[in-house]
Design a protein around this motif. Structure first.
Motif, PDB file in Angstrom:
ATOM      1  N   MET A   1       1.201  -0.743   2.629  1.00 14.56           N
ATOM      2  CA  MET A   1       0.141   0.234   2.396  1.00 14.56           C
ATOM      3  C   MET A   1      -0.088   0.304   0.894  1.00 14.56           C
ATOM      4  O   MET A   1       0.815   0.515   0.129  1.00 14.56           O
ATOM      5  CB  MET A   1       0.579   1.598   2.923  1.00 14.56           C
ATOM      6  N   SER A   2      -1.298   0.138   0.483  1.00 15.15           N
ATOM      7  CA  SER A   2      -1.604   0.235  -0.937  1.00 15.15           C
ATOM      8  C   SER A   2      -1.850   1.687  -1.311  1.00 15.15           C
ATOM      9  O   SER A   2      -2.074   2.533  -0.463  1.00 15.15           O
ATOM     10  CB  SER A   2      -2.838  -0.600  -1.265  1.00 15.15           C
ATOM     11  N   ALA A   3      -1.818   1.930  -2.622  1.00 13.49           N
ATOM     12  CA  ALA A   3      -2.056   3.293  -3.102  1.00 13.49           C
ATOM     13  C   ALA A   3      -3.424   3.782  -2.656  1.00 13.49           C
ATOM     14  O   ALA A   3      -3.585   4.943  -2.294  1.00 13.49           O
ATOM     15  CB  ALA A   3      -1.932   3.336  -4.613  1.00 13.49           C
ATOM     16  N   SER A   4      -4.410   2.893  -2.674  1.00 18.78           N
ATOM     17  CA  SER A   4      -5.760   3.320  -2.313  1.00 18.78           C
ATOM     18  C   SER A   4      -5.877   3.635  -0.824  1.00 18.78           C
ATOM     19  O   SER A   4      -6.790   4.318  -0.410  1.00 18.78           O
ATOM     20  CB  SER A   4      -6.772   2.245  -2.707  1.00 18.78           C
ATOM     21  N   ALA A   5      -4.921   3.140   0.009  1.00 15.28           N
ATOM     22  CA  ALA A   5      -4.977   3.384   1.441  1.00 15.28           C
ATOM     23  C   ALA A   5      -4.368   4.736   1.813  1.00 15.28           C
ATOM     24  O   ALA A   5      -4.518   5.180   2.928  1.00 15.28           O
ATOM     25  CB  ALA A   5      -4.254   2.265   2.193  1.00 15.28           C
ATOM     26  N   GLY A  52       8.369  14.168   4.892  1.00 15.75           N
ATOM     27  CA  GLY A  52       7.892  14.178   3.515  1.00 15.75           C
ATOM     28  C   GLY A  52       7.418  12.812   3.040  1.00 15.75           C
ATOM     29  O   GLY A  52       7.825  11.769   3.553  1.00 15.75           O
ATOM     30  N   ALA A  53       6.544  12.844   2.052  1.00 20.83           N
ATOM     31  CA  ALA A  53       6.025  11.615   1.434  1.00 20.83           C
ATOM     32  C   ALA A  53       5.624  11.933  -0.004  1.00 20.83           C
ATOM     33  O   ALA A  53       5.229  13.055  -0.310  1.00 20.83           O
ATOM     34  CB  ALA A  53       4.823  11.082   2.209  1.00 20.83           C
ATOM     35  N   THR A  54       5.736  10.928  -0.851  1.00 19.69           N
ATOM     36  CA  THR A  54       5.357  11.059  -2.251  1.00 19.69           C
ATOM     37  C   THR A  54       4.144  10.174  -2.522  1.00 19.69           C
ATOM     38  O   THR A  54       4.158   8.999  -2.152  1.00 19.69           O
ATOM     39  CB  THR A  54       6.523  10.619  -3.162  1.00 19.69           C
ATOM     40  N   PRO A  55       3.096  10.700  -3.146  1.00 22.35           N
ATOM     41  CA  PRO A  55       1.940   9.861  -3.483  1.00 22.35           C
ATOM     42  C   PRO A  55       2.345   8.712  -4.406  1.00 22.35           C
ATOM     43  O   PRO A  55       3.334   8.805  -5.141  1.00 22.35           O
ATOM     44  CB  PRO A  55       0.991  10.824  -4.204  1.00 22.35           C
ATOM     45  N   ALA A  72      16.982   8.345   5.740  1.00 25.81           N
ATOM     46  CA  ALA A  72      16.373   7.037   5.497  1.00 25.81           C
ATOM     47  C   ALA A  72      15.015   7.227   4.837  1.00 25.81           C
ATOM     48  O   ALA A  72      14.255   8.124   5.198  1.00 25.81           O
ATOM     49  CB  ALA A  72      16.225   6.265   6.807  1.00 25.81           C
ATOM     50  N   MET A  73      14.740   6.370   3.864  1.00 23.94           N
ATOM     51  CA  MET A  73      13.494   6.452   3.107  1.00 23.94           C
ATOM     52  C   MET A  73      12.875   5.055   3.045  1.00 23.94           C
ATOM     53  O   MET A  73      13.583   4.075   2.839  1.00 23.94           O
ATOM     54  CB  MET A  73      13.818   6.955   1.690  1.00 23.94           C
ATOM     55  N   ILE A  74      11.574   4.992   3.253  1.00 19.68           N
ATOM     56  CA  ILE A  74      10.867   3.726   3.124  1.00 19.68           C
ATOM     57  C   ILE A  74      10.227   3.687   1.736  1.00 19.68           C
ATOM     58  O   ILE A  74       9.607   4.662   1.315  1.00 19.68           O
ATOM     59  CB  ILE A  74       9.827   3.547   4.258  1.00 19.68           C
ATOM     60  N   ASN A  75      10.455   2.590   1.025  1.00 24.17           N
ATOM     61  CA  ASN A  75       9.884   2.413  -0.315  1.00 24.17           C
ATOM     62  C   ASN A  75       9.175   1.082  -0.397  1.00 24.17           C
ATOM     63  O   ASN A  75       9.588   0.098   0.234  1.00 24.17           O
ATOM     64  CB  ASN A  75      10.981   2.443  -1.389  1.00 24.17           C
ATOM     65  N   HIS A  99       5.303   0.150 -10.237  1.00 25.56           N
ATOM     66  CA  HIS A  99       4.340   0.920  -9.454  1.00 25.56           C
ATOM     67  C   HIS A  99       4.987   1.198  -8.099  1.00 25.56           C
ATOM     68  O   HIS A  99       5.205   0.290  -7.298  1.00 25.56           O
ATOM     69  CB  HIS A  99       3.047   0.135  -9.289  1.00 25.56           C
ATOM     70  N   HIS A 100       5.312   2.453  -7.852  1.00 24.11           N
ATOM     71  CA  HIS A 100       5.952   2.875  -6.597  1.00 24.11           C
ATOM     72  C   HIS A 100       4.812   3.265  -5.655  1.00 24.11           C
ATOM     73  O   HIS A 100       4.327   4.385  -5.701  1.00 24.11           O
ATOM     74  CB  HIS A 100       6.875   4.054  -6.898  1.00 24.11           C
ATOM     75  N   VAL A 101       4.379   2.316  -4.834  1.00 26.18           N
ATOM     76  CA  VAL A 101       3.167   2.523  -4.037  1.00 26.18           C
ATOM     77  C   VAL A 101       3.400   3.286  -2.742  1.00 26.18           C
ATOM     78  O   VAL A 101       2.460   3.824  -2.166  1.00 26.18           O
ATOM     79  CB  VAL A 101       2.432   1.196  -3.739  1.00 26.18           C
ATOM     80  N   ARG A 102       4.662   3.320  -2.291  1.00 25.00           N
ATOM     81  CA  ARG A 102       4.925   4.034  -1.033  1.00 25.00           C
ATOM     82  C   ARG A 102       6.334   4.589  -1.049  1.00 25.00           C
ATOM     83  O   ARG A 102       7.285   3.897  -1.391  1.00 25.00           O
ATOM     84  CB  ARG A 102       4.757   3.083   0.140  1.00 25.00           C
TER      85      ARG A 102
END
Length: 149
Positions: A1-5, A52-55, A72-75, A99-102
């Motif tokens: 997933m890209s930042a723009s998505a 939770g999620a971080t932009p 568990a965290m997806i990065n 760039h931490h996109v996800r």
């Protein structure tokens, strides 16, 4: 997933991913080793609540290592085609300008059932901390986009 998505929503002045809860960060230690002039060495506790999620964001000019301690965290970083799920005991690294996109809590029991937490070690210029505090460690893509309009 890209930042723009990412579907970003600004709620009460805070950017969120689809209105999901955001992370909390607690400073555990702040050291300035003599072998690293002009640098600060921080230890943080990062907690991402259930669902939770971080932009998407950048950390610069800093280097970061994260050690999952619970959940568990997806990065996903930079141009990686696929994200990685990190579980307790696993480590990730973000170099300067990464760039931490996800970043999302996916939980061992499901993302809606438990928080995820990690120890995060940061090496950063002391000047950044003196000027901007901990907030200076993260620059959200959404804030950058908003400022450029």
């Amino acid at each position: 997933m890209s930042a723009s998505a990412q579907a970003l929503i600004k709620k009460d002045g805070v950017w969120t991913v689809n209105g999901r809860p955001r992370e909390t960060v607690k400073l555990l230690s702040h050291k300035q080793p003599s072998c690293m002039p002009g640098k600060a060495y921080l230890t943080l506790l990062l907690t991402l609540p259930a669902n939770g999620a971080t932009p998407s964001h950048f950390h610069f000019p800093s280097a970061i290592m994260g050690l999952m301690i619970h959940g568990a965290m997806i990065n996903q970083f930079n141009d990686e085609k696929e994200p990685t799920v990190y579980r307790a005991g696993e480590v990730w690294y973000e170099g300067p300008g990464c760039h931490h996109v996800r970043s999302e809590n996916v939980g061992e029991k499901g993302r809606d059932e438990e928080e995820a937490s990690a120890y995060v070690v940061v090496v950063v210029d002391t000047e950044i901390l003196e000027k901007d505090g901990l907030e200076g460690l993260v620059r959200l893509d959404a804030d950058n986009d908003e400022k450029s309009k």
